[in-house]
Every structure is written in C-alpha cells, then in structure tokens.
Design an enzyme around this catalytic site. Structure first.
Site, PDB file in Angstrom:
ATOM      1  N   MET A 126      -1.175 -40.952  12.374  1.00 44.31           N
ATOM      2  CA  MET A 126      -0.175 -40.210  13.129  1.00 44.31           C
ATOM      3  C   MET A 126      -0.576 -40.069  14.597  1.00 44.31           C
ATOM      4  O   MET A 126       0.185 -40.426  15.497  1.00 44.31           O
ATOM      5  CB  MET A 126       0.031 -38.822  12.512  1.00 44.31           C
ATOM      6  N   GLU A 245      -1.803 -30.361   2.904  1.00 42.42           N
ATOM      7  CA  GLU A 245      -2.828 -30.784   3.859  1.00 42.42           C
ATOM      8  C   GLU A 245      -3.567 -29.574   4.430  1.00 42.42           C
ATOM      9  O   GLU A 245      -4.807 -29.568   4.523  1.00 42.42           O
ATOM     10  CB  GLU A 245      -2.190 -31.591   4.986  1.00 42.42           C
ATOM     11  N   ARG A 246      -2.821 -28.543   4.802  1.00 47.82           N
ATOM     12  CA  ARG A 246      -3.465 -27.372   5.408  1.00 47.82           C
ATOM     13  C   ARG A 246      -4.218 -26.552   4.372  1.00 47.82           C
ATOM     14  O   ARG A 246      -5.261 -25.959   4.678  1.00 47.82           O
ATOM     15  CB  ARG A 246      -2.412 -26.552   6.151  1.00 47.82           C
ATOM     16  N   GLN A 339     -27.743 -18.582  13.500  1.00 46.04           N
ATOM     17  CA  GLN A 339     -28.541 -17.652  14.297  1.00 46.04           C
ATOM     18  C   GLN A 339     -29.723 -17.121  13.500  1.00 46.04           C
ATOM     19  O   GLN A 339     -30.825 -16.940  14.044  1.00 46.04           O
ATOM     20  CB  GLN A 339     -27.662 -16.484  14.768  1.00 46.04           C
ATOM     21  N   GLY A 343     -34.596 -21.240  15.827  1.00 50.84           N
ATOM     22  CA  GLY A 343     -34.697 -22.601  16.355  1.00 50.84           C
ATOM     23  C   GLY A 343     -34.530 -23.668  15.292  1.00 50.84           C
ATOM     24  O   GLY A 343     -34.033 -24.768  15.580  1.00 50.84           O
ATOM     25  N   GLY A 366      -5.079 -31.237  11.446  1.00 48.41           N
ATOM     26  CA  GLY A 366      -4.102 -30.639  10.538  1.00 48.41           C
ATOM     27  C   GLY A 366      -3.226 -29.601  11.212  1.00 48.41           C
ATOM     28  O   GLY A 366      -2.464 -28.891  10.554  1.00 48.41           O
TER      29      GLY A 366
END
Length: 382
Positions: A126, A245-246, A339, A343, A366
C-alpha cells in the site's frame, strides 16, 4: 487475573506451537539476525503442523474456520521464546483475510493450497514513497490492455516483501473527480512476473528479521484473473480489514510488554547493587508494579477485542482504541524496563534492547497514533 479467552482445544494447540517455537525458532534467532532474514524454509515447517493454513478452507488443505484466537496464541508463544517470524504474522493476520474474503473460486484453487503449504507467502503493498496514510493519493497505476492490467509504480516499507510469493498491490485503475476513494483496485502480483523487482532490505532501527523492502513495477502485465474482488473497490476492502490488522498490532504490543516485564523481573532479582538485589529497592518495586497493572488492563482490552472480532462485532473505532492504548503503553513499558537494566539495557545482546527498538514502529504502521485519535474523536462527535 484469570483469563477466560481460551478453551481446551486452544491450549492443546498452544502446546504444539510452544514445541515448534522451542525447536524451530528459538535456537536459530542469532543465525537469522546475522543474515537479517528468516529463511523461507521456516514457513514450510510451520505449514507441516498447520500454522500456515489457519482459517483456510479444508478443501484447500487448511484447518477450516477456527477464529482469531489461534493467531493470538502464535503471537504469545513467539514472544515467550523471544523469537521473530519475519513476515509470517503480516501474512496470516493481515494479508490472508483479503484472499479469504475476496478471491473467487478459481483464485482460491490457484493460491490457497500453496498458502497452506507455506509456499505462497503473502504481502500487501500500500505505502508509497510519497503516500502513507492518505491511500487515496497513491500514484501507482494500472491500465487495462486486453486481458491484462499494465502496472507501473513503486511501493515502500513493504513488510514480508522479500519473502513474498504473492503481493497484493493497491493500484489506481480509474479516477473519479468527485470521489478520490473510488478507482483503487487490488492486483495480485506473483513473484517472477517480468518488470516486478524487489529492492534491497531496508535498514530499520528495529524488527531486523521482519524483511522490509521497496518494490517497483515497470510495465508489469498482471492478468485480469489476478484482480482481487471488484475492480475499483479496493478502498472499502482495505477499510473492512483494518480492525483485524489493528487488533494484530495491539496484540503484538501487549505480548511485547509482557515479555519486557518477564525479562526485567528476572534481571532485577539477580542484579546486585550496593550489596543487595536491585529488586529489593522500593523504586524498582513501584516501577514494575505500576507497569504490571497497566499491562493487565491492556491484556483485558485485547482479550475482549479478540472475542468481539470472532463474533464479527469489533468496530473500526474499537480497534483504533485498542491499538492506540496498547502501542502507547508498549513504548512506556519497554522504556521503563530498559531503564532498570541500566547500561546493560543499551546492549543489543540483551533482549530488552531489541524490544525497545522494535517497539517504536507499532505507533506508526497500521495507522499512526494520531490517525487512531482522529478516528476516536470523530466517534465522539468532535
């Protein structure tokens, strides 16, 4: 909270899927990441246990109509092993619905057996370089020439495009000055058709195993027999499939949240800071407790949406609410979890880092979060 989404046949299916993920997916993730591609052989292996034929009629080698809950289980079990299936979810959760709904008998006989065997991978094209959410503004065109449509144009950000055998291309076949949405058609382009080219794998910040490419069409002769549904009616077809789809994207967001919490809880229990487990600090407990409550709410929302969808009652507005809430939450959850890793969370060898980079696009594809808000606001009369 106890879930009431699944029955015994679903749990039996889950056991089979879990074994498949542990044997055929989890051990190969690092190899596939190095190749930046899931091999097509995975889909044929998935087909051997019926994963590619879900909801495909039995006469074409599929399971028959079983509902969306089976797709949901595949999503959950993929996340449980920290795996990726390339374009398989787009194939099953998005593209297959168009074939099942709009293919005629001859097309089903040609395509569905291949799909059920894992040899007919689907993708849908699309988005264009200059056209995203405004599908009515797309520039890809097809003109009728005898018993063929001559297709010209380009598509981008096509998930599953590299591995696709059949690409559902949205093209403009006619124009109406009074209605921009009229005149779009779905043409099924088959891999190997002269003039159809697949571009390089696009370098994304996340989802490295979800093959995403550009596609180009230069005078591709697509048989009239490959038009899906009625000529000129693609816009309505696309709208009809948007709730599933959503929902699929929302579901993926929730399983990603759940995976992030699992990894983080395990990490903070083991990680020692100032002589004690990171999990023993009040901040850690409060952060994770708050996220757990929100994810529980999102899970309930998705489970309810799945049942509504199976009953044919999931509206575009409901799906927009689900996608908006779950994908925005996904961004929050993976950020707060990373978080807590400090690191180490920034290192790609830790799964939380991959979940973090993968999460960002769910608020875009979407339909962006802004589009979801527009749909919801319109339903409110504002």
């Amino acid at each position: 909270m106890e879930r009431n989404l699944y029955e015994q046949e679903h749990e039996d299916f889950r056991g089979m899927v879990r074994a498949f993920m542990e044997k055929e997916v989890a051990p190969h993730q690092e190899e596939w990441l190095a190749q930046k591609m899931v091999p097509k052989s995975l889909f044929e292996k998935a087909a051997e246990i019926g994963l590619m034929g879900l909801n495909v009629p039995e006469e074409y080698g599929g399971s028959g109509p079983v509902g969306y809950r089976y797709n949901q289980i595949i999503s959950e079990e993929t996340a449980r092993v920290g795996g990726h299936l390339g374009g398989m979810r787009v194939h099953s959760d998005v593209c297959l619905a168009y074939i099942l709904a709009y293919a005629d008998d001859e097309q089903k006989q040609r395509w569905l057996p291949r799909i059920a065997e894992g040899k007919g991978m689907l993708s849908i094209a699309m988005t264009e370089p200059g056209t995203g959410s405004d599908l009515a503004g797309m520039k890809t065109t097809a003109r009728l020439d005898g018993d063929h449509w001559v297709l010209n144009g380009a598509k981008t950000f096509i998930t599953g495009g590299a591995n696709a055998d059949l690409v559902i291309v949205v093209a403009r076949t006619s124009s109406s000055p009074d209605n921009r949405r009229k005149g779009l058609s779905l043409l099924v382009v088959e891999d190997g058709m002269p003039g159809f080219e697949k571009g390089r794998l696009l370098n994304k910040i996340g989802l490295p195993l979800q093959d995403t490419v550009e596609l180009s069409f230069t005078d591709v002769h697509v048989p009239v027999a490959n038009v899906l549904g009625e000529e000129g009616e693609a816009f309505s077809y696309l709208g009809n499939n948007l709730p599933q789809e959503r929902l699929s994207i929302a579901s993926g967001a929730v399983v990603a949240c759940e995976a992030a919490l699992r990894y983080t809880v395990d990490y903070v229990k083991d990680r020692q800071v100032f002589g004690q487990a990171l999990a023993s600090f009040q901040n850690t407990k409060f952060e994770l407790a708050a996220l757990e409550a929100k994810v529980e709410a999102a899970r309930a929302m998705v489970d309810r949406a799945v049942l509504l969808h199976e009953d044919g009652k999931l509206t575009p507005v409901d799906a927009a609410k689900c996608k908006l809430f779950c994908t925005e939450l996904q961004g929050e959850v993976v950020d707060r979890c990373l978080q807590l890793f400090g690191g180490f969370g920034y290192m790609l060898e830790y799964p939380i880092a991959r979940l973090y980079t993968d999460a960002r696009v769910s608020r875009i594809y979407g339909g962006t979060s802004e589009i979801m808000k527009t749909i919801i606001a319109k339903s409110m009369g504002i």
